[in-house]
Design an enzyme around this catalytic site. Structure first.
Site, short mmCIF file in Angstrom:
data_model
loop_
_atom_site.label_atom_id
_atom_site.label_comp_id
_atom_site.label_asym_id
_atom_site.label_seq_id
_atom_site.Cartn_x
_atom_site.Cartn_y
_atom_site.Cartn_z
N GLY A 88 0.82 -1.21 0.00
CA GLY A 88 0.00 0.00 0.00
C GLY A 88 0.85 1.26 0.00
O GLY A 88 0.61 2.19 0.76
N SER A 139 1.28 3.37 -2.55
CA SER A 139 0.93 4.39 -3.55
C SER A 139 0.53 5.72 -2.92
O SER A 139 0.76 6.78 -3.49
CB SER A 139 -0.23 3.88 -4.43
OG SER A 139 -1.26 3.32 -3.64
N VAL A 187 -3.28 -7.36 -1.23
CA VAL A 187 -2.60 -8.14 -0.19
C VAL A 187 -3.48 -9.22 0.44
O VAL A 187 -2.98 -10.09 1.14
CB VAL A 187 -2.03 -7.24 0.94
CG1 VAL A 187 -0.91 -6.35 0.42
CG2 VAL A 187 -3.13 -6.43 1.62
N TYR A 227 -12.97 -2.20 12.07
CA TYR A 227 -11.60 -1.66 12.01
C TYR A 227 -10.84 -1.98 13.30
O TYR A 227 -9.71 -2.46 13.28
CB TYR A 227 -11.66 -0.15 11.77
CG TYR A 227 -10.31 0.49 11.51
CD1 TYR A 227 -9.63 0.29 10.31
CD2 TYR A 227 -9.69 1.29 12.47
CE1 TYR A 227 -8.39 0.86 10.07
CE2 TYR A 227 -8.45 1.87 12.24
CZ TYR A 227 -7.81 1.66 11.03
OH TYR A 227 -6.57 2.23 10.81
N LYS A 240 -7.44 -4.33 13.68
CA LYS A 240 -6.16 -3.83 14.20
C LYS A 240 -5.79 -4.51 15.52
O LYS A 240 -4.61 -4.71 15.80
CB LYS A 240 -6.21 -2.31 14.34
CG LYS A 240 -6.33 -1.58 13.00
CD LYS A 240 -5.16 -1.87 12.06
CE LYS A 240 -5.20 -1.01 10.81
NZ LYS A 240 -4.04 -1.20 9.93
N ILE A 292 -3.58 10.49 11.64
CA ILE A 292 -2.51 11.00 10.75
C ILE A 292 -3.21 11.62 9.53
O ILE A 292 -4.18 11.05 9.02
CB ILE A 292 -1.60 9.84 10.28
CG1 ILE A 292 -1.07 9.00 11.47
CG2 ILE A 292 -0.46 10.35 9.42
CD1 ILE A 292 -0.15 9.68 12.43
P1 NAP Z 1 -4.65 5.76 2.71
O1 NAP Z 1 -4.07 7.11 2.51
O2 NAP Z 1 -6.08 5.51 2.47
O3 NAP Z 1 -3.77 4.72 1.84
C1 NAP Z 1 -4.08 3.36 1.88
C2 NAP Z 1 -3.07 2.61 1.06
O4 NAP Z 1 -3.36 1.20 1.19
C3 NAP Z 1 -3.12 2.95 -0.42
O5 NAP Z 1 -1.83 3.03 -0.92
C4 NAP Z 1 -3.88 1.76 -1.02
O6 NAP Z 1 -3.45 1.44 -2.33
C5 NAP Z 1 -3.44 0.64 -0.10
N1 NAP Z 1 -4.37 -0.50 -0.13
C6 NAP Z 1 -5.67 -0.53 0.27
N2 NAP Z 1 -6.17 -1.75 0.07
C7 NAP Z 1 -5.18 -2.52 -0.45
C8 NAP Z 1 -5.07 -3.86 -0.85
N3 NAP Z 1 -6.11 -4.70 -0.76
N4 NAP Z 1 -3.88 -4.31 -1.32
C9 NAP Z 1 -2.81 -3.49 -1.43
N5 NAP Z 1 -2.85 -2.18 -1.07
C10 NAP Z 1 -4.02 -1.71 -0.59
O7 NAP Z 1 -4.39 5.26 4.20
P2 NAP Z 1 -3.25 5.63 5.26
O8 NAP Z 1 -3.83 6.59 6.22
O9 NAP Z 1 -1.98 5.91 4.59
O10 NAP Z 1 -3.17 4.22 6.01
C11 NAP Z 1 -2.06 3.35 5.90
C12 NAP Z 1 -2.08 2.37 7.06
O11 NAP Z 1 -2.03 3.11 8.30
C13 NAP Z 1 -3.38 1.55 7.13
O12 NAP Z 1 -3.09 0.24 7.55
C14 NAP Z 1 -4.18 2.27 8.20
O13 NAP Z 1 -5.12 1.44 8.82
C15 NAP Z 1 -3.08 2.71 9.15
N6 NAP Z 1 -3.45 3.84 10.02
C16 NAP Z 1 -3.78 5.05 9.51
C17 NAP Z 1 -4.11 6.08 10.38
C18 NAP Z 1 -4.49 7.44 9.89
O14 NAP Z 1 -4.96 8.26 10.73
N7 NAP Z 1 -4.33 7.78 8.64
C19 NAP Z 1 -4.11 5.86 11.77
C20 NAP Z 1 -3.78 4.60 12.25
C21 NAP Z 1 -3.43 3.60 11.36
P3 NAP Z 1 -4.28 1.81 -3.68
O15 NAP Z 1 -4.74 3.23 -3.54
O16 NAP Z 1 -3.27 1.59 -4.74
O17 NAP Z 1 -5.43 0.84 -3.77
#
Ligand code: NAP
Length: 250
Positions: A12, A14, A64, A157, A161, A189
């Protein structure tokens, strides 16, 4: 350079946190496999940026939660670089809807991507790391998985986690002494994943954060760099909060 000559897979990568981690690792000398699922354009622009800065990377499309895709990610990485030193299980989704509004399909997809995806990628990469007698697995979990009160309305969710946190410890026990397995539990974030929060919710969130701001992707990337590098060689099975202090008393 903390990751000179290392090879890392970032799932993930991108967008959002994964993208920042891939960039950070590359700037520290790592070869990076940039996994994406839907966002080819974003992934391509990341690769271009990395190469423009003198780094090395490959793109691998894959979901994934599907074993054939995970095998392809690992295969392409091995045929290009010949080893895998670091796996970052970052790919994740979050529907952010109340228990009574989400469907069975949303539950399945969330558990499949966030939890099963982490399991599948780790299980495919672990034998390679064990053969190498060294490796680092970093799971991007969430403070939701540590039951932060504001997240508890998002049952699927939180469950995914909390599962990742348990899996982190189970893998750390099984894969020692050669492979370190840790999780990062970010708070809120600034990424697309948080777009559902309105300005009032953001204000309240900042108010209850001792460091008085939202997190940025680099905050998580810096923690990931530490866990990927030799600086964390005696740390395994750890769940590291990156929350600006929010939720530390739970
Ligand atoms: P995001 O901006 O929505 O990005 C999600 C990423 O995951 C994208 O690159 C997407 O790729 C990829 N993805 C989704 N489904 C996928 C799959 N089935 N196979 C491969 N790639 C996949 O989210 P983010 O905030 O960066 O989150 C990243 C991680 O941090 C996640 O695990 C999230 O739960 C965790 N997290 C985030 C926060 C927050 O506040 N943002 C807080 C705690 C934890 P495509 O666009 O190419 O599909």
């Amino acid at each position: 350079m903390l990751l000179e000559s290392r090879t890392a897979i970032v799932t993930g990568a991108s967008r959002g946190i994964g993208r920042a981690i891939a960039k950070k690792f590359s700037s520290e000398g790592a070869n990076v496999t940039i996994n994406y699922n839907n966002s080819l354009q974003d992934a391509s622009s990341l690769l271009k940026e990395i190469e423009g800065n003198g780094g090395r990377g490959i793109l691998v499309k894959g979901n994934v939660s599907r074993i054939e895709d995970v095998r392809q990610i690992v295969k392409d990485t091995m045929s290009t670089w010949g080893r895998i030193d670091i796996l970052v299980n970052n790919a994740g989704i979050h529907y952010a809807v109340d228990l009574f509004e989400h469907s069975e399909e949303m539950w399945d997809e969330t558990i499949d991507v966030n939890l099963k995806g982490t399991y599948l990628c780790s299980k495919e990469v672990a034998p390679i790391m064990l053969r190498q007698q060294k490796g680092k697995i970093i799971n991007i979990s969430s403070n939701s998985g540590m039951y932060h009160p504001s997240a508890m309305r998002f049952a699927e969710y939180v469950s995914s986690k909390a599962g990742v946190n348990g899996l982190t410890k189970a893998l750390a026990l099984r894969l020692g002494p050669y492979v370190n397995v840790n999780a990062i539990c970010p708070g809120a974030i600034q990424t697309d994943m948080n777009a559902f929060r309105d300005s009032e919710a953001i204000k309240a969130l900042i108010e209850e954060t001792p460091l008085k701001r939202l997190g940025v992707v680099e905050d998580v990337a810096n923690a990931a760099l530490f866990l990927a590098s030799d600086l964390s060689d005696f740390i395994t099975g750890e769940l590291m909060l990156v929350t600006g202090g929010r939720g530390m008393h739970q």
